[in-house]
Design an enzyme around this catalytic site. Structure first.
Site, mmCIF file in Angstrom:
data_model
loop_
_atom_site.group_PDB
_atom_site.id
_atom_site.type_symbol
_atom_site.label_atom_id
_atom_site.label_comp_id
_atom_site.label_asym_id
_atom_site.label_seq_id
_atom_site.Cartn_x
_atom_site.Cartn_y
_atom_site.Cartn_z
ATOM 1 C CB SER A 1 -0.934 -0.027 1.203
ATOM 2 O OG SER A 1 -2.240 0.186 0.760
ATOM 3 N NE ARG A 2 0.966 5.779 -1.874
ATOM 4 C CZ ARG A 2 0.645 5.115 -2.984
ATOM 5 N NH1 ARG A 2 0.973 3.837 -3.118
ATOM 6 N NH2 ARG A 2 0.022 5.723 -3.974
ATOM 7 C CG ASP B 1 5.379 -3.159 -4.425
ATOM 8 O OD1 ASP B 1 6.376 -3.489 -5.097
ATOM 9 O OD2 ASP B 1 4.488 -2.406 -4.853
ATOM 10 C CD GLU C 1 7.860 4.038 -2.184
ATOM 11 O OE1 GLU C 1 7.578 3.000 -1.576
ATOM 12 O OE2 GLU C 1 7.284 4.404 -3.225
ATOM 13 C CG HIS D 1 5.567 1.920 -5.430
ATOM 14 N ND1 HIS D 1 5.383 2.859 -4.466
ATOM 15 C CD2 HIS D 1 4.331 1.697 -5.950
ATOM 16 C CE1 HIS D 1 4.112 3.207 -4.397
ATOM 17 N NE2 HIS D 1 3.447 2.506 -5.294
HETATM 18 P P1 NAI Z 1 -9.679 1.928 -2.172
HETATM 19 O O1 NAI Z 1 -9.921 3.370 -1.939
HETATM 20 O O2 NAI Z 1 -10.554 1.197 -3.134
HETATM 21 O O3 NAI Z 1 -9.737 1.131 -0.773
HETATM 22 C C1 NAI Z 1 -9.118 1.591 0.393
HETATM 23 C C2 NAI Z 1 -9.901 1.043 1.563
HETATM 24 O O4 NAI Z 1 -9.244 1.439 2.771
HETATM 25 C C3 NAI Z 1 -11.348 1.595 1.632
HETATM 26 O O5 NAI Z 1 -12.260 0.532 1.770
HETATM 27 C C4 NAI Z 1 -11.323 2.484 2.874
HETATM 28 O O6 NAI Z 1 -12.566 2.494 3.557
HETATM 29 C C5 NAI Z 1 -10.239 1.792 3.701
HETATM 30 N N1 NAI Z 1 -9.714 2.652 4.751
HETATM 31 C C6 NAI Z 1 -9.650 4.011 4.801
HETATM 32 N N2 NAI Z 1 -9.124 4.409 5.963
HETATM 33 C C7 NAI Z 1 -8.880 3.286 6.678
HETATM 34 C C8 NAI Z 1 -8.356 3.053 7.980
HETATM 35 N N3 NAI Z 1 -7.999 4.061 8.792
HETATM 36 N N4 NAI Z 1 -8.250 1.768 8.391
HETATM 37 C C9 NAI Z 1 -8.626 0.751 7.589
HETATM 38 N N5 NAI Z 1 -9.129 0.901 6.363
HETATM 39 C C10 NAI Z 1 -9.250 2.166 5.909
HETATM 40 O O7 NAI Z 1 -8.150 1.827 -2.588
HETATM 41 P P2 NAI Z 1 -7.438 0.662 -3.415
HETATM 42 O O8 NAI Z 1 -7.550 0.949 -4.866
HETATM 43 O O9 NAI Z 1 -7.887 -0.655 -2.905
HETATM 44 O O10 NAI Z 1 -5.913 0.910 -2.995
HETATM 45 C C11 NAI Z 1 -5.462 0.680 -1.665
HETATM 46 C C12 NAI Z 1 -4.096 1.299 -1.500
HETATM 47 O O11 NAI Z 1 -3.159 0.593 -2.329
HETATM 48 C C13 NAI Z 1 -3.993 2.765 -1.999
HETATM 49 O O12 NAI Z 1 -4.300 3.650 -0.946
HETATM 50 C C14 NAI Z 1 -2.570 2.895 -2.410
HETATM 51 O O13 NAI Z 1 -1.850 3.463 -1.334
HETATM 52 C C15 NAI Z 1 -2.094 1.462 -2.641
HETATM 53 N N6 NAI Z 1 -1.669 1.194 -4.003
HETATM 54 C C16 NAI Z 1 -0.409 0.671 -4.208
HETATM 55 C C17 NAI Z 1 0.035 0.356 -5.467
HETATM 56 C C18 NAI Z 1 1.379 -0.260 -5.708
HETATM 57 O O14 NAI Z 1 1.844 -0.300 -6.851
HETATM 58 N N7 NAI Z 1 2.039 -0.787 -4.703
HETATM 59 C C19 NAI Z 1 -0.811 0.642 -6.639
HETATM 60 C C20 NAI Z 1 -2.134 1.133 -6.322
HETATM 61 C C21 NAI Z 1 -2.518 1.419 -5.047
#
Ligand code: NAI
Length: 341
Positions: free
Chosen positions: A230-231, A255, A260, A292
């Site tokens: 995620s991050r 990842d 980073e 990443h």
């Molecule tokens: P999304 O917005 O569809 O889902 C994120 C989920 O986290 C939502 O259901 C939200 O309610 C929940 N959330 C918000 N605050 C929270 C908290 N305090 N505790 C627990 N859950 C919480 O986002 P998606 O598309 O699923 O992406 C998730 C993360 O993946 C992104 O934020 C991004 O940082 C990361 N990412 C990493 C990539 C990579 O190449 N490694 C590529 C794309 C995204």
């Protein structure tokens, strides 16, 4: 329409050139990242296109506005590198909310399997004609409990994949979904206490910063596997390293990494690694680090370029964009009205 494209990599150009040409957008590619020193390069551009490690702080936003730049098009989902509060009312911020949740979720599973079945070790051994199996014992995923934190697009795909492996899935989300399938919601504490594997799929916010730290690891089972696609700053890297050293953490699949931004996506193979924590993590036999890379599939690159170009066309030609980000009521969120200011 002219767009200054920062932090360009060779794999970005083909898809952006294709969609740009089709929609009358000229991308000017810069290899450098956007920051206070490089914002000047956007002179003459209508918008900038940035990625995860570009810096979009107040100073950069001010300079972009002075140069007449009207939009910041993020070619990613996360926007923690943008000062959203400061940007509100000054410059449009557009993002790509989804491009391939499969790319990231499949990468998370690839890292998990690699680490627990020692594939990274086997690859090196057999290339050296070392066919010994000593220290290669893994464990079945079937029947294990995985805790998924964040049940959005990526988290849900990961849940489905885990279900296919016969795992029990526990989930935590600050905003639980009513229609979640294949998993049951529980508290964050229970995720820590019960999970054999924990995978992070929530955004980086003030609340989620260092959610994996000394205190949370203390609650975890001995041998817990931590996956972070995620991050980076969701995990306190020092605490993780201590957890690995004292064997509380059985494996870590990273990842993303908190520090980073100056390292990932670049080739430092001929340099002395200055980041001792990362160097130590990478030296561990049970840690897998990818830089990443989880998003990097052909499908994702194509979708990212298509959505970014559509976002720019929407905002510049139609005046509103459904993927605009707003900072309202203390939180940054997708603009509900499609027109922020
Ligand atoms: P999304 O917005 O569809 O889902 C994120 C989920 O986290 C939502 O259901 C939200 O309610 C929940 N959330 C918000 N605050 C929270 C908290 N305090 N505790 C627990 N859950 C919480 O986002 P998606 O598309 O699923 O992406 C998730 C993360 O993946 C992104 O934020 C991004 O940082 C990361 N990412 C990493 C990539 C990579 O190449 N490694 C590529 C794309 C995204």
């Amino acid at each position: 329409m002219k767009i200054a494209f920062f932090d360009t990599k060779p794999y970005d150009k083909p898809s952006f050139d294709k969609f740009g040409k089709e929609n009358g957008i000229e991308f000017k590619y810069f290899e450098t990242k956007l920051n206070e020193d490089t914002a000047e390069l956007a002179n003459g551009a209508d918008g900038v296109c940035v990625f995860v490690n570009d810096t979009v702080n107040a100073k950069v936003i001010d300079r972009l506005c002075e140069l007449g730049v009207k939009a910041i098009a993020l070619r990613c989902a996360g926007f923690n590198n943008v000062d959203m509060k400061y940007a509100y009312g000054k410059i449009h911020v557009l993002r790509v909310p989804a491009y391939s949740p499969y790319a990231v979720a499949e990468h998370a599973m690839a890292m998990l399997l690699t680490s627990i079945r020692r594939i990274h070790k086997a690859y090196i051994r057999t290339r050296d004609f070392n066919f010994s199996l000593v220290n290669m014992t893994g464990f079945d995923l079937h029947g294990k409990t995985v805790g998924v934190i964040g049940t959005g697009r990526i988290g849900r795909v990961f849940i489905d994949i885990c279900k296919g492996f016969g795992m029990k899935v526990l989930a935590y989300d600050k905003f639980p979904a009513k229609d979640l399938q294949n998993a049951e919601y529980t508290t964050l504490d229970e995720i820590f206490r019960q999970s054999d594997i924990i995978s992070l799929h929530c955004p980086l916010t003030e609340e989620t910063y260092h959610m994996i730290d000394e205190e949370s690891l203390e609650k975890c089972k001995k041998g817990v596997v931590i996956i972070n696609t995620s991050r980076g700053a969701l995990v306190d890297a020092e605490a993780l390293l201590s957890g690995i050293k004292n064997k509380k953490v059985g494996a870590a699949c990273l990842d993303v990494y908190e520090e980073e931004s100056e390292l990932f996506f670049e080739d430092y193979s001929g340099h002395i690694m200055q980041d001792d924590t990362l160097a130590r993590l990478i030296s561990m036999p049970n840690v897998i680090v990818t830089s990443h890379q989880a998003f990097l599939t052909e499908e994702a690159l194509y979708n990212i370029a298509e959505t970014t170009v559509n976002n720019l066309v929407d905002i510049f030609k139609n005046g509103s964009c459904p993927n605009e980000l707003c900072y309202k009521g203390g939180v940054a969120e997708d603009c509900k009205s499609g027109k922020c200011f």
